[in-house]
Write a protein that holds these residues in place. Sequence first.
Motif, PDB file in Angstrom:
ATOM      1  N   TYR A   8      27.677  -5.546  22.805  1.00 57.98           N
ATOM      2  CA  TYR A   8      27.252  -6.516  21.791  1.00 57.98           C
ATOM      3  C   TYR A   8      28.344  -6.751  20.755  1.00 57.98           C
ATOM      4  CZ  TYR A   8      25.277  -8.036  17.390  1.00 57.98           C
ATOM      5  OH  TYR A   8      25.063  -8.663  16.202  1.00 57.98           O
ATOM      6  N   PHE A   9      28.925  -5.651  20.226  1.00 59.77           N
ATOM      7  CA  PHE A   9      29.938  -5.808  19.204  1.00 59.77           C
ATOM      8  C   PHE A   9      31.204  -6.468  19.755  1.00 59.77           C
ATOM      9  CE2 PHE A   9      27.533  -2.656  16.742  1.00 59.77           C
ATOM     10  CZ  PHE A   9      27.526  -3.309  15.517  1.00 59.77           C
ATOM     11  N   ARG A  10      31.488  -6.252  21.042  1.00 55.02           N
ATOM     12  CA  ARG A  10      32.631  -6.921  21.645  1.00 55.02           C
ATOM     13  C   ARG A  10      32.462  -8.436  21.636  1.00 55.02           C
ATOM     14  NH1 ARG A  10      33.356  -2.754  26.485  1.00 55.02           N
ATOM     15  NH2 ARG A  10      35.071  -1.526  25.674  1.00 55.02           N
ATOM     16  N   LYS A  11      31.189  -8.899  21.715  1.00 55.03           N
ATOM     17  CA  LYS A  11      30.922 -10.330  21.793  1.00 55.03           C
ATOM     18  C   LYS A  11      30.721 -10.980  20.429  1.00 55.03           C
ATOM     19  CE  LYS A  11      28.829  -9.990  26.385  1.00 55.03           C
ATOM     20  NZ  LYS A  11      27.589 -10.122  27.172  1.00 55.03           N
ATOM     21  N   LEU A  12      30.773 -10.179  19.359  1.00 57.72           N
ATOM     22  CA  LEU A  12      30.578 -10.763  18.034  1.00 57.72           C
ATOM     23  C   LEU A  12      31.665 -11.797  17.732  1.00 57.72           C
ATOM     24  CD1 LEU A  12      29.644  -7.744  15.774  1.00 57.72           C
ATOM     25  CD2 LEU A  12      28.230  -9.718  16.276  1.00 57.72           C
ATOM     26  N   PRO A  13      31.317 -12.946  17.144  1.00 56.39           N
ATOM     27  CA  PRO A  13      32.327 -13.939  16.778  1.00 56.39           C
ATOM     28  C   PRO A  13      33.144 -13.474  15.590  1.00 56.39           C
ATOM     29  CG  PRO A  13      30.194 -14.602  15.954  1.00 56.39           C
ATOM     30  CD  PRO A  13      29.956 -13.372  16.799  1.00 56.39           C
ATOM     31  N   GLY A  14      34.311 -14.085  15.427  1.00 55.83           N
ATOM     32  CA  GLY A  14      35.116 -13.823  14.243  1.00 55.83           C
ATOM     33  C   GLY A  14      35.872 -12.532  14.290  1.00 55.83           C
ATOM     34  N   ARG A  15      36.082 -11.926  15.439  1.00 59.53           N
ATOM     35  CA  ARG A  15      36.843 -10.687  15.535  1.00 59.53           C
ATOM     36  C   ARG A  15      38.068 -10.963  16.385  1.00 59.53           C
ATOM     37  NH1 ARG A  15      34.678  -6.249  13.802  1.00 59.53           N
ATOM     38  NH2 ARG A  15      36.043  -5.006  15.080  1.00 59.53           N
ATOM     39  N   GLY A  16      39.233 -10.634  15.846  1.00 61.22           N
ATOM     40  CA  GLY A  16      40.455 -10.788  16.605  1.00 61.22           C
ATOM     41  C   GLY A  16      40.945 -12.227  16.586  1.00 61.22           C
ATOM     42  N   ALA A  17      41.960 -12.489  17.428  1.00 63.82           N
ATOM     43  CA  ALA A  17      42.514 -13.832  17.530  1.00 63.82           C
ATOM     44  C   ALA A  17      42.713 -14.149  18.987  1.00 63.82           C
ATOM     45  CB  ALA A  17      43.852 -13.892  16.782  1.00 63.82           C
ATOM     46  N   ARG A  18      42.796 -15.429  19.298  1.00 64.62           N
ATOM     47  CA  ARG A  18      42.991 -15.840  20.685  1.00 64.62           C
ATOM     48  C   ARG A  18      44.457 -16.197  20.914  1.00 64.62           C
ATOM     49  NH1 ARG A  18      38.620 -16.153  23.667  1.00 64.62           N
ATOM     50  NH2 ARG A  18      36.585 -16.238  22.657  1.00 64.62           N
ATOM     51  N   VAL A  19      45.016 -15.607  21.962  1.00 63.85           N
ATOM     52  CA  VAL A  19      46.377 -15.904  22.377  1.00 63.85           C
ATOM     53  C   VAL A  19      46.325 -16.295  23.838  1.00 63.85           C
ATOM     54  CG1 VAL A  19      48.701 -15.004  22.711  1.00 63.85           C
ATOM     55  CG2 VAL A  19      47.374 -14.291  20.710  1.00 63.85           C
ATOM     56  N   ASN A  20      46.822 -17.512  24.140  1.00 64.84           N
ATOM     57  CA  ASN A  20      46.748 -18.020  25.512  1.00 64.84           C
ATOM     58  C   ASN A  20      45.311 -17.993  26.027  1.00 64.84           C
ATOM     59  OD1 ASN A  20      49.535 -18.449  25.594  1.00 64.84           O
ATOM     60  ND2 ASN A  20      49.919 -16.319  26.225  1.00 64.84           N
ATOM     61  N   GLY A  21      44.375 -18.349  25.154  1.00 66.16           N
ATOM     62  CA  GLY A  21      42.990 -18.465  25.582  1.00 66.16           C
ATOM     63  C   GLY A  21      42.217 -17.173  25.618  1.00 66.16           C
ATOM     64  N   ARG A  22      42.809 -16.046  25.220  1.00 69.24           N
ATOM     65  CA  ARG A  22      42.065 -14.792  25.225  1.00 69.24           C
ATOM     66  C   ARG A  22      42.174 -14.117  23.861  1.00 69.24           C
ATOM     67  NH1 ARG A  22      44.919 -10.226  25.423  1.00 69.24           N
ATOM     68  NH2 ARG A  22      47.157 -10.348  25.820  1.00 69.24           N
ATOM     69  N   ARG A  23      41.248 -13.209  23.599  1.00 67.65           N
ATOM     70  CA  ARG A  23      41.179 -12.548  22.298  1.00 67.65           C
ATOM     71  C   ARG A  23      42.091 -11.321  22.261  1.00 67.65           C
ATOM     72  NH1 ARG A  23      37.565 -13.558  18.671  1.00 67.65           N
ATOM     73  NH2 ARG A  23      36.139 -14.476  20.164  1.00 67.65           N
ATOM     74  N   VAL A  24      42.907 -11.236  21.206  1.00 66.28           N
ATOM     75  CA  VAL A  24      43.744 -10.054  21.011  1.00 66.28           C
ATOM     76  C   VAL A  24      42.854  -8.900  20.571  1.00 66.28           C
ATOM     77  CG1 VAL A  24      45.598  -9.042  19.643  1.00 66.28           C
ATOM     78  CG2 VAL A  24      45.777 -11.390  20.444  1.00 66.28           C
ATOM     79  N   THR A  25      43.041  -7.739  21.177  1.00 67.75           N
ATOM     80  CA  THR A  25      42.195  -6.586  20.869  1.00 67.75           C
ATOM     81  C   THR A  25      42.886  -5.639  19.902  1.00 67.75           C
ATOM     82  OG1 THR A  25      43.037  -5.233  22.677  1.00 67.75           O
ATOM     83  CG2 THR A  25      41.221  -6.737  23.194  1.00 67.75           C
ATOM     84  N   ILE A  26      42.083  -4.764  19.317  1.00 67.04           N
ATOM     85  CA  ILE A  26      42.646  -3.733  18.442  1.00 67.04           C
ATOM     86  C   ILE A  26      43.598  -2.842  19.229  1.00 67.04           C
ATOM     87  CG2 ILE A  26      42.060  -1.698  17.073  1.00 67.04           C
ATOM     88  CD1 ILE A  26      39.571  -3.049  16.160  1.00 67.04           C
ATOM     89  N   ALA A  27      43.266  -2.570  20.496  1.00 66.41           N
ATOM     90  CA  ALA A  27      44.121  -1.719  21.317  1.00 66.41           C
ATOM     91  C   ALA A  27      45.511  -2.335  21.486  1.00 66.41           C
ATOM     92  CB  ALA A  27      43.476  -1.494  22.684  1.00 66.41           C
TER      93      ALA A  27
END
Length: 351
Positions: A8-27
């Motif tokens: 659920y938390f992975r799908k929350l909006p407003g977290r991270g940024a999108r690079v080349n169409g995907r979300r940048v992760t904390i990892a």
Amino acid sequence: MIADVVEYFRKLPGRGARVNGRRVTIAEIAAEAGVSVPTVSRVLNGRTDVAAGTRERVENLLSEHGYVRRASRQRPGGAALIDLVFNDIDSPWAVEMLRGVEDATHAAGVGLVVSAVHKRPASTRQWLQNLRARTSDGVIFVLCGPGPASIELQRLGVPVVIVDPAGNASAETPTIGATNYAGGRSATEHLVRSGHRRIALIAGPKDLLCSRARLDGYRAALDEAGIGEELIVQGDFLHQSGFTATEKLLSRATPPTAIFATSDTMALGAYEAARQRGLRIPNDLSIVGFDDLPESRWASPPLTTVRQPLVEMGALAARTVLRMTRGEPIEVPRVELVTELIVRNSTTPPR
């Protein structure tokens, strides 16, 4: 259940940024900065226990990638809403824990949402649906496994505290408990000092650290007293299991003269099993519990038990997760509050 929370938390909006169409992760931020994922999480939460140079490097990367923090972490003064999650809330034990959490959140002016998922997927899904309608700033899990899922929640920037965990928690996850080993030992030593040699134990769930610690305390006290025979029956902390376990113990060719039930609720189940057999407590059978629930002092006779400070444990868990939402460091991740043997009228020397 916790794995679903992670998703659920992975799908929350407003977290991270999108690079080349995907979300940048904390990892990915952590790998680029050359630090651990928990370090990035601490920076995101505004924690002060990060070196200035490391903080600047991580902050620069977060800015460069346009990483957007959850708005709920930005509230002035810390949290506005905390989730308290039980596997089951049908026991007096859970009510005492809830009292402590509610006292602390009310004093802090923070809202509290209480959920019982009953270890059922349908309940978990319903809880998640409700959670989507709110934004909680932290989570307190009670009697849940710390495993990869809850650790991942913390890595995602959601403060997590576990009360009486199942299994060993990560150093990144604060846990709250009691001195269960010392409590189990003191209960057994009391029966030994009273002259008992056939002392049975009704154990709690095997997966819980608190259960294993109480069992270890029992065994240590028997070993020190030179008592080689262990009489152990498995229970689950609930009334019916205490009743059933006592029935088994009293059906032995040579039954015990004393029983240490590792929860008050199981001890009261043992009372009923003894009563149905026409046995008197403590004349025919001594019984010790663990918890010191309010009904223990009103039992007939009042129950000798080990007091664990349930209200204080709940309040400490709440204060800890609130500190985390304010970005304050948690110096000691594992805290155990002191237990105390309370001697009442359910124990006496054997006949």
